[in-house]
Motif scaffolding. Structure first.
Motif, PDB file in Angstrom:
ATOM      1  N   ILE A 111       0.842  -1.208   0.000  1.00  0.00           N
ATOM      2  CA  ILE A 111       0.000   0.000   0.000  1.00  0.00           C
ATOM      3  C   ILE A 111       0.870   1.248   0.000  1.00  0.00           C
ATOM      4  O   ILE A 111       1.827   1.350   0.763  1.00  0.00           O
ATOM      5  CB  ILE A 111      -0.910   0.044   1.263  1.00  0.00           C
ATOM      6  N   LEU A 112       0.503   2.155  -0.880  1.00  0.00           N
ATOM      7  CA  LEU A 112       1.191   3.442  -0.955  1.00  0.00           C
ATOM      8  C   LEU A 112       0.239   4.518  -0.437  1.00  0.00           C
ATOM      9  O   LEU A 112      -0.907   4.613  -0.904  1.00  0.00           O
ATOM     10  CB  LEU A 112       1.572   3.720  -2.418  1.00  0.00           C
ATOM     11  N   LYS A 113       0.733   5.292   0.518  1.00  0.00           N
ATOM     12  CA  LYS A 113      -0.102   6.351   1.079  1.00  0.00           C
ATOM     13  C   LYS A 113       0.257   7.662   0.387  1.00  0.00           C
ATOM     14  O   LYS A 113       1.420   8.067   0.382  1.00  0.00           O
ATOM     15  CB  LYS A 113       0.181   6.439   2.591  1.00  0.00           C
ATOM     16  N   ILE A 149     -11.661   6.881 -14.863  1.00  0.00           N
ATOM     17  CA  ILE A 149     -10.478   7.430 -14.202  1.00  0.00           C
ATOM     18  C   ILE A 149     -10.506   7.020 -12.728  1.00  0.00           C
ATOM     19  O   ILE A 149     -11.537   7.155 -12.060  1.00  0.00           O
ATOM     20  CB  ILE A 149     -10.474   8.991 -14.271  1.00  0.00           C
ATOM     21  N   ASP A 150      -9.373   6.500 -12.216  1.00  0.00           N
ATOM     22  CA  ASP A 150      -9.309   6.206 -10.775  1.00  0.00           C
ATOM     23  C   ASP A 150      -7.912   6.533 -10.253  1.00  0.00           C
ATOM     24  O   ASP A 150      -6.963   6.666 -11.033  1.00  0.00           O
ATOM     25  CB  ASP A 150      -9.685   4.747 -10.502  1.00  0.00           C
ATOM     26  N   ASP A 151      -7.820   6.648  -8.931  1.00  0.00           N
ATOM     27  CA  ASP A 151      -6.537   7.026  -8.340  1.00  0.00           C
ATOM     28  C   ASP A 151      -5.515   5.894  -8.398  1.00  0.00           C
ATOM     29  O   ASP A 151      -4.367   6.088  -8.783  1.00  0.00           O
ATOM     30  CB  ASP A 151      -6.714   7.561  -6.900  1.00  0.00           C
ATOM     31  N   ASN A 175      -5.715  -4.661  -7.803  1.00  0.00           N
ATOM     32  CA  ASN A 175      -6.204  -5.923  -8.363  1.00  0.00           C
ATOM     33  C   ASN A 175      -7.226  -5.722  -9.479  1.00  0.00           C
ATOM     34  O   ASN A 175      -7.716  -6.688 -10.058  1.00  0.00           O
ATOM     35  CB  ASN A 175      -6.838  -6.778  -7.257  1.00  0.00           C
ATOM     36  N   GLY A 176      -7.571  -4.490  -9.743  1.00  0.00           N
ATOM     37  CA  GLY A 176      -8.505  -4.207 -10.838  1.00  0.00           C
ATOM     38  C   GLY A 176      -9.970  -4.385 -10.469  1.00  0.00           C
ATOM     39  O   GLY A 176     -10.847  -4.346 -11.340  1.00  0.00           O
ATOM     40  N   GLU A 177     -10.267  -4.572  -9.179  1.00  0.00           N
ATOM     41  CA  GLU A 177     -11.663  -4.820  -8.775  1.00  0.00           C
ATOM     42  C   GLU A 177     -12.545  -3.587  -8.979  1.00  0.00           C
ATOM     43  O   GLU A 177     -13.675  -3.698  -9.462  1.00  0.00           O
ATOM     44  CB  GLU A 177     -11.723  -5.249  -7.308  1.00  0.00           C
ATOM     45  N   ALA A 178     -12.036  -2.417  -8.587  1.00  0.00           N
ATOM     46  CA  ALA A 178     -12.836  -1.194  -8.708  1.00  0.00           C
ATOM     47  C   ALA A 178     -13.117  -0.901 -10.184  1.00  0.00           C
ATOM     48  O   ALA A 178     -14.274  -0.640 -10.567  1.00  0.00           O
ATOM     49  CB  ALA A 178     -12.105  -0.026  -8.051  1.00  0.00           C
ATOM     50  N   ALA A 179     -12.086  -0.971 -11.016  1.00  0.00           N
ATOM     51  CA  ALA A 179     -12.272  -0.689 -12.446  1.00  0.00           C
ATOM     52  C   ALA A 179     -13.202  -1.720 -13.087  1.00  0.00           C
ATOM     53  O   ALA A 179     -14.065  -1.368 -13.904  1.00  0.00           O
ATOM     54  CB  ALA A 179     -10.914  -0.689 -13.152  1.00  0.00           C
ATOM     55  N   GLU A 197      -0.490   3.172 -10.828  1.00  0.00           N
ATOM     56  CA  GLU A 197      -0.652   1.731 -11.030  1.00  0.00           C
ATOM     57  C   GLU A 197       0.414   1.012 -10.225  1.00  0.00           C
ATOM     58  O   GLU A 197       1.594   1.354 -10.311  1.00  0.00           O
ATOM     59  CB  GLU A 197      -0.479   1.419 -12.521  1.00  0.00           C
ATOM     60  N   LYS A 198      -0.002   0.029  -9.431  1.00  0.00           N
ATOM     61  CA  LYS A 198       0.983  -0.823  -8.753  1.00  0.00           C
ATOM     62  C   LYS A 198       1.183  -2.028  -9.667  1.00  0.00           C
ATOM     63  O   LYS A 198       0.377  -2.959  -9.692  1.00  0.00           O
ATOM     64  CB  LYS A 198       0.487  -1.177  -7.358  1.00  0.00           C
ATOM     65  N   SER A 199       2.254  -1.946 -10.447  1.00  0.00           N
ATOM     66  CA  SER A 199       2.439  -2.892 -11.549  1.00  0.00           C
ATOM     67  C   SER A 199       2.795  -4.292 -11.077  1.00  0.00           C
ATOM     68  O   SER A 199       2.764  -5.239 -11.861  1.00  0.00           O
ATOM     69  CB  SER A 199       3.510  -2.364 -12.495  1.00  0.00           C
TER      70      SER A 199
HETATM   71  P1  5GP Z   1      -8.305  -2.460  -7.018  1.00  0.00           P
HETATM   72  O1  5GP Z   1      -9.787  -2.365  -7.091  1.00  0.00           O
HETATM   73  O2  5GP Z   1      -7.610  -2.215  -8.327  1.00  0.00           O
HETATM   74  O3  5GP Z   1      -7.852  -3.707  -6.338  1.00  0.00           O
HETATM   75  O4  5GP Z   1      -7.841  -1.278  -6.065  1.00  0.00           O
HETATM   76  C1  5GP Z   1      -8.058   0.037  -6.454  1.00  0.00           C
HETATM   77  C2  5GP Z   1      -8.814   0.813  -5.422  1.00  0.00           C
HETATM   78  O5  5GP Z   1      -8.321   0.533  -4.118  1.00  0.00           O
HETATM   79  C3  5GP Z   1      -8.592   2.274  -5.684  1.00  0.00           C
HETATM   80  O6  5GP Z   1      -9.845   2.856  -6.006  1.00  0.00           O
HETATM   81  C4  5GP Z   1      -8.033   2.834  -4.397  1.00  0.00           C
HETATM   82  O7  5GP Z   1      -9.003   3.604  -3.758  1.00  0.00           O
HETATM   83  C5  5GP Z   1      -7.704   1.652  -3.527  1.00  0.00           C
HETATM   84  N1  5GP Z   1      -6.259   1.366  -3.473  1.00  0.00           N
HETATM   85  C6  5GP Z   1      -5.613   0.273  -3.968  1.00  0.00           C
HETATM   86  N2  5GP Z   1      -4.321   0.274  -3.658  1.00  0.00           N
HETATM   87  C7  5GP Z   1      -4.090   1.415  -2.970  1.00  0.00           C
HETATM   88  C8  5GP Z   1      -2.913   1.994  -2.386  1.00  0.00           C
HETATM   89  O8  5GP Z   1      -1.792   1.461  -2.433  1.00  0.00           O
HETATM   90  N3  5GP Z   1      -3.077   3.195  -1.760  1.00  0.00           N
HETATM   91  C9  5GP Z   1      -4.289   3.819  -1.686  1.00  0.00           C
HETATM   92  N4  5GP Z   1      -4.334   5.005  -1.052  1.00  0.00           N
HETATM   93  N5  5GP Z   1      -5.423   3.302  -2.217  1.00  0.00           N
HETATM   94  C10 5GP Z   1      -5.330   2.116  -2.864  1.00  0.00           C
END
Ligand code: 5GP
Length: 196
Positions: A19-21, A123-125, A129-133, A155-157
Motif C-alpha cells: 500500500i502506498l499512502k 479514471i481512478d486514483d 487488483n482491478g476490482e474497482a475498475a 498503477e501498482k504494476s
Molecule cells: P483495485 O480495485 O484495483 O484492487 O484497487 C483500487 C482501489 O483501491 C482504488 O480505487 C483505491 O481507492 C484503492 N487502493 C488500492 N491500492 C491502494 C494503495 O496502495 N493506496 C491507496 N491510497 N489506495 C489504494
C-alpha cells in the motif's frame, strides 16, 4: 508523468510492500495544480477516442476525473459507494471488493446519467487488483454503454490489475507505474515502456 512520480517520491509513504499512502496530494489533501496537469495528460492521451463521459469512483477519483472531463469538455459521472435500495429500480448496482479495506461495497449508478450512446473513460486514483475498475465496467455495460479506456494515476504494476483489464480487451493508461514498493524505496517502470 514526471511531476506525479516526483511527488510520489517526495511525499508518498509505503505502508509495507503493498500500500502506498498519498494522502498529502491525492487522498486527503489534494494538489490542484497536479490534478490539472493530470487532467491534461489524460485528455491528451484519450482525445481521439470519442469519449462522451468521464466516470470515476468516489471519492479519490473525483478530482483527477473532473480535471480530465474539463479538458475533454464532457460531463463527469461519479459512481457512488452506496448500499442497496431494494425498491429503487432506476439504479444499476454491483458489488466490489475493496483492496485497501478487505471488505465489499455496493457501487451504484443512476440510469439517468449513462446510456447506450455513451463511450466512457474511467479514471481512478489507484490500480491494484482491478476490482474497482472491473466493477465500473460492469455498471457501464449494464447501461449498454462502451468503454473508451481506463486512466489511472498510480498503477501498482506488481499487482494483477493491468493484466486483468488488458485480458478483457481494455486499454489501461497509467501516469505512474510503481514497480516495487518498500519502506523508504519506491521504483517506477519507465514512462516510455511500450505496454502503457
Ligand atoms: P483495485 O480495485 O484495483 O484492487 O484497487 C483500487 C482501489 O483501491 C482504488 O480505487 C483505491 O481507492 C484503492 N487502493 C488500492 N491500492 C491502494 C494503495 O496502495 N493506496 C491507496 N491510497 N489506495 C489504494
Amino acid at each position: 508523468m514526471k511531476m506525479l512520480e516526483e511527488k510520489i517520491l517526495a511525499e508518498g509513504k509505503a505502508m509495507g510492500e503493498d500500500i502506498l499512502k498519498v494522502d498529502s496530494f491525492v487522498n486527503h489533501q489534494v494538489d490542484p495544480v497536479l490534478m490539472q496537469q493530470i487532467g491534461t495528460a489524460f485528455a491528451d492521451h484519450f482525445k481521439d477516442k470519442g469519449v462522451t463521459k468521464v466516470v470515476t469512483i468516489e471519492s479519490s477519483g473525483i478530482a483527477p476525473a473532473l480535471m480530465t472531463a474539463l479538458a475533454l469538455n464532457v460531463p463527469m459521472v461519479i459512481l457512488k459507494k452506496q448500499p442497496s435500495k431494494v425498491l429503487n429500480d432506476d439504479l444499476y448496482q454491483t458489488v466490489v471488493t475493496s483492496f485497501t479495506k478487505g471488505t465489499s461495497y455496493e457501487l451504484t449508478l443512476s440510469q439517468k446519467f449513462i446510456n447506450e450512446s455513451d463511450h466512457v473513460l474511467i479514471i481512478d486514483d489507484f490500480l491494484a487488483n482491478g476490482e474497482a475498475a472491473t466493477g465500473a465496467i460492469r455498471l457501464i455495460r449494464l447501461a449498454h454503454a462502451t468503454v473508451a479506456g481506463v486512466g489511472i494515476l498510480i498503477e501498482k504494476s506488481f499487482q494483477p490489475g493491468r493484466q486483468k483489464l488488458n485480458d478483457q480487451g481494455f486499454e489501461v493508461y497509467s501516469l505512474a507505474r510503481v514497480a516495487k514498493l518498500e519502506k523508504d524505496f519506491i521504483s517506477f517502470i519507465p514512462e516510455d515502456s511500450d505496454d502503457n
